[in-house]
Design a protein around this motif. Structure first.
Motif, PDB file in Angstrom:
ATOM      1  N   ARG A   1     102.584 -73.405  31.260  1.00 38.52           N
ATOM      2  CA  ARG A   1     101.649 -73.008  32.312  1.00 38.52           C
ATOM      3  C   ARG A   1     100.588 -72.017  31.858  1.00 38.52           C
ATOM      4  NH1 ARG A   1     104.476 -71.320  37.660  1.00 38.52           N
ATOM      5  NH2 ARG A   1     102.286 -71.213  38.250  1.00 38.52           N
ATOM      6  N   LEU A   2     100.996 -70.956  31.152  1.00 37.26           N
ATOM      7  CA  LEU A   2     100.003 -69.939  30.740  1.00 37.26           C
ATOM      8  C   LEU A   2      98.922 -70.570  29.857  1.00 37.26           C
ATOM      9  CD1 LEU A   2     102.287 -66.860  29.941  1.00 37.26           C
ATOM     10  CD2 LEU A   2     100.595 -67.029  31.797  1.00 37.26           C
ATOM     11  N   GLU A   3      99.379 -71.361  28.914  1.00 35.09           N
ATOM     12  CA  GLU A   3      98.431 -71.993  27.983  1.00 35.09           C
ATOM     13  C   GLU A   3      97.490 -72.920  28.761  1.00 35.09           C
ATOM     14  OE1 GLU A   3      99.799 -75.245  25.330  1.00 35.09           O
ATOM     15  OE2 GLU A   3      99.194 -73.919  23.682  1.00 35.09           O
ATOM     16  N   ALA A   4      98.054 -73.649  29.736  1.00 40.59           N
ATOM     17  CA  ALA A   4      97.239 -74.636  30.483  1.00 40.59           C
ATOM     18  C   ALA A   4      96.108 -73.957  31.257  1.00 40.59           C
ATOM     19  CB  ALA A   4      98.154 -75.406  31.428  1.00 40.59           C
ATOM     20  N   VAL A   5      96.353 -72.761  31.782  1.00 36.05           N
ATOM     21  CA  VAL A   5      95.300 -72.099  32.583  1.00 36.05           C
ATOM     22  C   VAL A   5      94.539 -71.055  31.756  1.00 36.05           C
ATOM     23  CG1 VAL A   5      96.468 -72.521  34.792  1.00 36.05           C
ATOM     24  CG2 VAL A   5      96.958 -70.437  33.533  1.00 36.05           C
ATOM     25  N   GLY A   6      94.950 -70.898  30.483  1.00 37.75           N
ATOM     26  CA  GLY A   6      94.229 -69.957  29.614  1.00 37.75           C
ATOM     27  C   GLY A   6      94.521 -68.498  29.914  1.00 37.75           C
ATOM     28  N   HIS A   7      95.711 -68.236  30.482  1.00 37.70           N
ATOM     29  CA  HIS A   7      96.083 -66.829  30.738  1.00 37.70           C
ATOM     30  C   HIS A   7      96.945 -66.307  29.586  1.00 37.70           C
ATOM     31  CE1 HIS A   7      94.147 -66.928  34.442  1.00 37.70           C
ATOM     32  NE2 HIS A   7      95.152 -66.834  35.314  1.00 37.70           N
ATOM     33  N   THR A   8      96.920 -64.990  29.411  1.00 36.23           N
ATOM     34  CA  THR A   8      97.663 -64.371  28.303  1.00 36.23           C
ATOM     35  C   THR A   8      98.993 -63.786  28.766  1.00 36.23           C
ATOM     36  OG1 THR A   8      95.499 -63.712  27.471  1.00 36.23           O
ATOM     37  CG2 THR A   8      97.408 -62.681  26.413  1.00 36.23           C
ATOM     38  N   ILE A   9      99.037 -63.293  30.002  1.00 35.33           N
ATOM     39  CA  ILE A   9     100.220 -62.557  30.484  1.00 35.33           C
ATOM     40  C   ILE A   9     100.809 -63.230  31.717  1.00 35.33           C
ATOM     41  CG2 ILE A   9     101.022 -60.335  31.416  1.00 35.33           C
ATOM     42  CD1 ILE A   9     100.205 -60.172  28.468  1.00 35.33           C
ATOM     43  N   GLY A  10     102.123 -63.442  31.669  1.00 35.24           N
ATOM     44  CA  GLY A  10     102.846 -63.914  32.854  1.00 35.24           C
ATOM     45  C   GLY A  10     103.576 -62.728  33.468  1.00 35.24           C
ATOM     46  N   VAL A  11     103.314 -62.461  34.741  1.00 37.64           N
ATOM     47  CA  VAL A  11     104.070 -61.431  35.475  1.00 37.64           C
ATOM     48  C   VAL A  11     105.229 -62.181  36.129  1.00 37.64           C
ATOM     49  CG1 VAL A  11     103.973 -59.678  37.285  1.00 37.64           C
ATOM     50  CG2 VAL A  11     101.919 -60.199  35.913  1.00 37.64           C
TER      51      VAL A  11
ATOM     52  N   PHE B   1     105.701 -62.459  30.216  1.00 37.36           N
ATOM     53  CA  PHE B   1     105.614 -63.680  29.419  1.00 37.36           C
ATOM     54  C   PHE B   1     104.303 -63.705  28.643  1.00 37.36           C
ATOM     55  CE2 PHE B   1     109.416 -65.375  30.517  1.00 37.36           C
ATOM     56  CZ  PHE B   1     109.527 -66.358  31.464  1.00 37.36           C
ATOM     57  N   VAL B   2     104.382 -64.312  27.466  1.00 35.50           N
ATOM     58  CA  VAL B   2     103.160 -64.668  26.731  1.00 35.50           C
ATOM     59  C   VAL B   2     103.243 -66.164  26.418  1.00 35.50           C
ATOM     60  CG1 VAL B   2     102.793 -62.368  25.738  1.00 35.50           C
ATOM     61  CG2 VAL B   2     104.164 -64.064  24.476  1.00 35.50           C
ATOM     62  N   PRO B   3     102.102 -66.814  26.159  1.00 33.22           N
ATOM     63  CA  PRO B   3     102.125 -68.269  25.962  1.00 33.22           C
ATOM     64  C   PRO B   3     102.831 -68.664  24.669  1.00 33.22           C
ATOM     65  CG  PRO B   3      99.879 -67.453  26.345  1.00 33.22           C
ATOM     66  CD  PRO B   3     100.739 -66.260  26.117  1.00 33.22           C
TER      67      PRO B   3
ATOM     68  N   GLY C   1     100.949 -59.032  24.778  1.00 36.14           N
ATOM     69  CA  GLY C   1     102.148 -58.806  25.593  1.00 36.14           C
ATOM     70  C   GLY C   1     102.803 -57.488  25.241  1.00 36.14           C
ATOM     71  N   CYS C   2     102.761 -57.152  23.943  1.00 34.05           N
ATOM     72  CA  CYS C   2     103.374 -55.890  23.500  1.00 34.05           C
ATOM     73  C   CYS C   2     102.604 -54.690  24.031  1.00 34.05           C
ATOM     74  CB  CYS C   2     103.408 -55.877  21.957  1.00 34.05           C
ATOM     75  SG  CYS C   2     104.321 -54.497  21.274  1.00 34.05           S
ATOM     76  N   ARG C   3     101.298 -54.824  24.160  1.00 31.62           N
ATOM     77  CA  ARG C   3     100.492 -53.714  24.710  1.00 31.62           C
ATOM     78  C   ARG C   3     100.830 -53.480  26.191  1.00 31.62           C
ATOM     79  NH1 ARG C   3      96.376 -56.309  21.573  1.00 31.62           N
ATOM     80  NH2 ARG C   3      96.276 -55.219  19.543  1.00 31.62           N
ATOM     81  N   VAL C   4     100.998 -54.577  26.913  1.00 27.26           N
ATOM     82  CA  VAL C   4     101.368 -54.440  28.332  1.00 27.26           C
ATOM     83  C   VAL C   4     102.758 -53.807  28.417  1.00 27.26           C
ATOM     84  CG1 VAL C   4     101.852 -55.698  30.471  1.00 27.26           C
ATOM     85  CG2 VAL C   4      99.946 -56.408  29.015  1.00 27.26           C
ATOM     86  N   LEU C   5     103.646 -54.257  27.536  1.00 28.61           N
ATOM     87  CA  LEU C   5     105.007 -53.686  27.501  1.00 28.61           C
ATOM     88  C   LEU C   5     104.946 -52.196  27.194  1.00 28.61           C
ATOM     89  CD1 LEU C   5     108.110 -54.322  27.541  1.00 28.61           C
ATOM     90  CD2 LEU C   5     107.949 -54.590  25.047  1.00 28.61           C
ATOM     91  N   ALA C   6     104.132 -51.812  26.227  1.00 25.82           N
ATOM     92  CA  ALA C   6     104.078 -50.405  25.782  1.00 25.82           C
ATOM     93  C   ALA C   6     103.678 -49.486  26.932  1.00 25.82           C
ATOM     94  CB  ALA C   6     103.097 -50.271  24.620  1.00 25.82           C
ATOM     95  N   ASP C   7     102.568 -49.780  27.573  1.00 19.83           N
ATOM     96  CA  ASP C   7     102.102 -48.882  28.655  1.00 19.83           C
ATOM     97  C   ASP C   7     103.034 -48.948  29.864  1.00 19.83           C
ATOM     98  OD1 ASP C   7      98.471 -49.144  28.115  1.00 19.83           O
ATOM     99  OD2 ASP C   7     100.083 -48.096  27.038  1.00 19.83           O
ATOM    100  N   SER C   8     103.632 -50.105  30.097  1.00 11.76           N
ATOM    101  CA  SER C   8     104.560 -50.209  31.238  1.00 11.76           C
ATOM    102  C   SER C   8     105.816 -49.371  30.971  1.00 11.76           C
ATOM    103  CB  SER C   8     104.947 -51.676  31.470  1.00 11.76           C
ATOM    104  OG  SER C   8     103.798 -52.455  31.718  1.00 11.76           O
ATOM    105  N   LEU C   9     106.327 -49.448  29.757  1.00 14.42           N
ATOM    106  CA  LEU C   9     107.535 -48.665  29.427  1.00 14.42           C
ATOM    107  C   LEU C   9     107.249 -47.163  29.491  1.00 14.42           C
ATOM    108  CD1 LEU C   9     109.020 -50.708  26.409  1.00 14.42           C
ATOM    109  CD2 LEU C   9     109.873 -50.653  28.776  1.00 14.42           C
TER     110      LEU C   9
END
Ligand code: HGY
Ligand code: MN
Ligand code: MN
Length: 421
Positions: free
Chosen positions: A209-219, A384-386, A407-415
């Protein structure tokens, strides 16, 4: 404060090192690497021990604490300023499918480790300790069921019972774990489980799904429910040349009828049911002996709790009604209700992705993850990442360095946000 370190204006996400994260994946992928470019690193195998040893070596070099608990979960801890504060956990699994890929599981562990390294590089302190965990036996391909380490940690599985589980060669978890800890020694954590203040797991989507819509992050909003069964059909060995068909107790013939009936039982016009017979073994497996026993597995999943219960509870009756002259034994191995992730974690991941200008979307997970069990313990969620064409549980599984780092950057700031709340 006089003499206090200058507050760094660098954020955790900006300290994430894409190249280092990719290199760690490539180094880890060599352990159990296959000729087709995948990974076969099954739980508590020598390859798994080598992966644990490699992660522990990297961790010790950074001065992080390393420990293993009684069911073989491996923890890497970066202390916080408040040692008594309940830690924040992140992680996933290092074990893989027999024909697995380089990113399923490993990404969550290595992204979590990269966050610890980025915090150390940027000299960012957090109030709460942050721990990266490699959960034992998430895949459940060698030892069934899956998610044994996280399930025991969360109190859903009994540790003594889980240590007695055997693989197809009759090797017990307890003995394989002892051999693993001998090959990859770490300090031991007494007992099982501890209070956790929050959990976020990063994982490849394992879907298109992520790849199909061109998104980088799955919440990730949640995980569908799943039930696993083992089925044994028992007939009678007999001579292939002398035994008339009408008197045979042919376990293969009965097992095929049972599987066919189960597929009809699980049929769903909307194609929402996931029903898989992944393992099907006949015994004694001799060409000129009528099979006396067949063992097969059922992996059944559905997002609706009532359907999971109704169709899953019907398995035993359907099997018994179609076993012909043979006996059939259905054993329930696991039953995980659909998981709904914590809104505050989803909001945090989504807001962080937006702040980092990463295209994102809310989405459910079709695959199971250790986060299913952590969600029973504390506010939990996933990022999620694609992965290329959504392919996973396949040696061709692939992801890009930039998506893994995003995805790791989102993880870093979220943590960090969780660790300082
Ligand atoms: O089977 C699963 O859903 C997970 O990938 N182990
Ligand atoms: Mn996984
Ligand atoms: Mn998997």
């Amino acid at each position: 404060m006089v003499g206090a370190r200058p507050a760094t204006d660098i954020s955790a996400s900006s300290a994430v090192n894409e190249k280092r994260l990719w290199q760690r994946h490539m180094a880890m992928a060599k352990l159990g690497g296959t000729l087709k470019g995948g990974v076969n690193r099954q739980a508590l195998s020598p390859e798994d021990a080598a992966a644990r040893k490699l992660l522990a070596t990297w961790a010790k070099k950074r001065g992080f604490e390393v420990a293993t608990d009684a069911i073989g979960n491996l923890f890497v801890r970066r202390p916080g300023t408040d040692a008594k504060a309940r830690p924040i956990l992140t992680g996933s699994h290092l074990d893989t499918q027999p024909t697995g890929g380089r990113f399923d599981g490993a990404y969550g562990v290595l992204a979590g480790f990269e966050v610890l390294e980025a915090l150390a590089d940027a000299k960012i302190a957090t109030r709460r300790p942050i721990e990266v965990v490699a959960w034992m036996n998430e895949e459940g391909s060698r030892f069934q069921p899956g998610c044994v380490g996280s399930g025991v940690f969360a109190g859903s599985y009994d540790v003594a019972k889980m240590l007695k589980i055997t693989d197809r060669a009759g090797v017990k978890v307890r003995d394989a774990l002892a051999a693993t800890l001998k090959a990859a020694p770490t300090p031991r954590r007494k007992g099982i489980g501890f209070a956790v203040d929050g959990y976020i797991e990063a994982h490849i989507e394992q879907g298109p799904r992520l790849e199909a819509v061109g998104h980088t992050i799955g919440v990730v909003t949640g995980i569908q429910g799943s039930r696993r069964f083992a089925v044994d059909v028992v007939g009678e060995e007999s001579h292939a040349g002398t035994t008339p068909l009408r008197v045979r107790k042919d376990a293969l013939k009965s097992a095929v009828a049972v599987v066919d009936a189960l597929q009809k039982h699980m049929h769903d016009e909307t194609d929402t049911v996931r029903f898989t017979v992944g393992r099907f073994e006949t015994y004694p497996g001799s060409p000129n002996t009528v099979p006396g026993r067949v063992h097969f597995t059922i992996d059944f999943r559905h997002p609706d709790s009532a359907v999971l219960q109704r169709l899953g509870d019907g398995v035993d009756d359907v099997a018994k009604a179609h076993a012909g002259p043979c006996d059939v034994r259905v054993t329930g191995l696991s039953y995980v209700e659909p998981t709904v992730f914590a809104p505050q974690i989803m909001d945090l991941v989504r807001d962080t992705a937006r702040r980092l200008a990463l295209p994102n979307m809310d989405m459910p997970s079709g695959a199971g993850h250790d986060a299913m069990y952590m969600a029973k313990l504390c506010p939990a969620g996933m990022i999620f990442v694609p992965c290329a064409r959504g392919v996973s549980h396949n040696e061709a599984e692939s992801a890009t360095p930039s998506d893994l780092a995003a995805g790791c950057r989102v993880l870093a700031d979220s943590l960090v946000a969780l660790a300082n709340r």
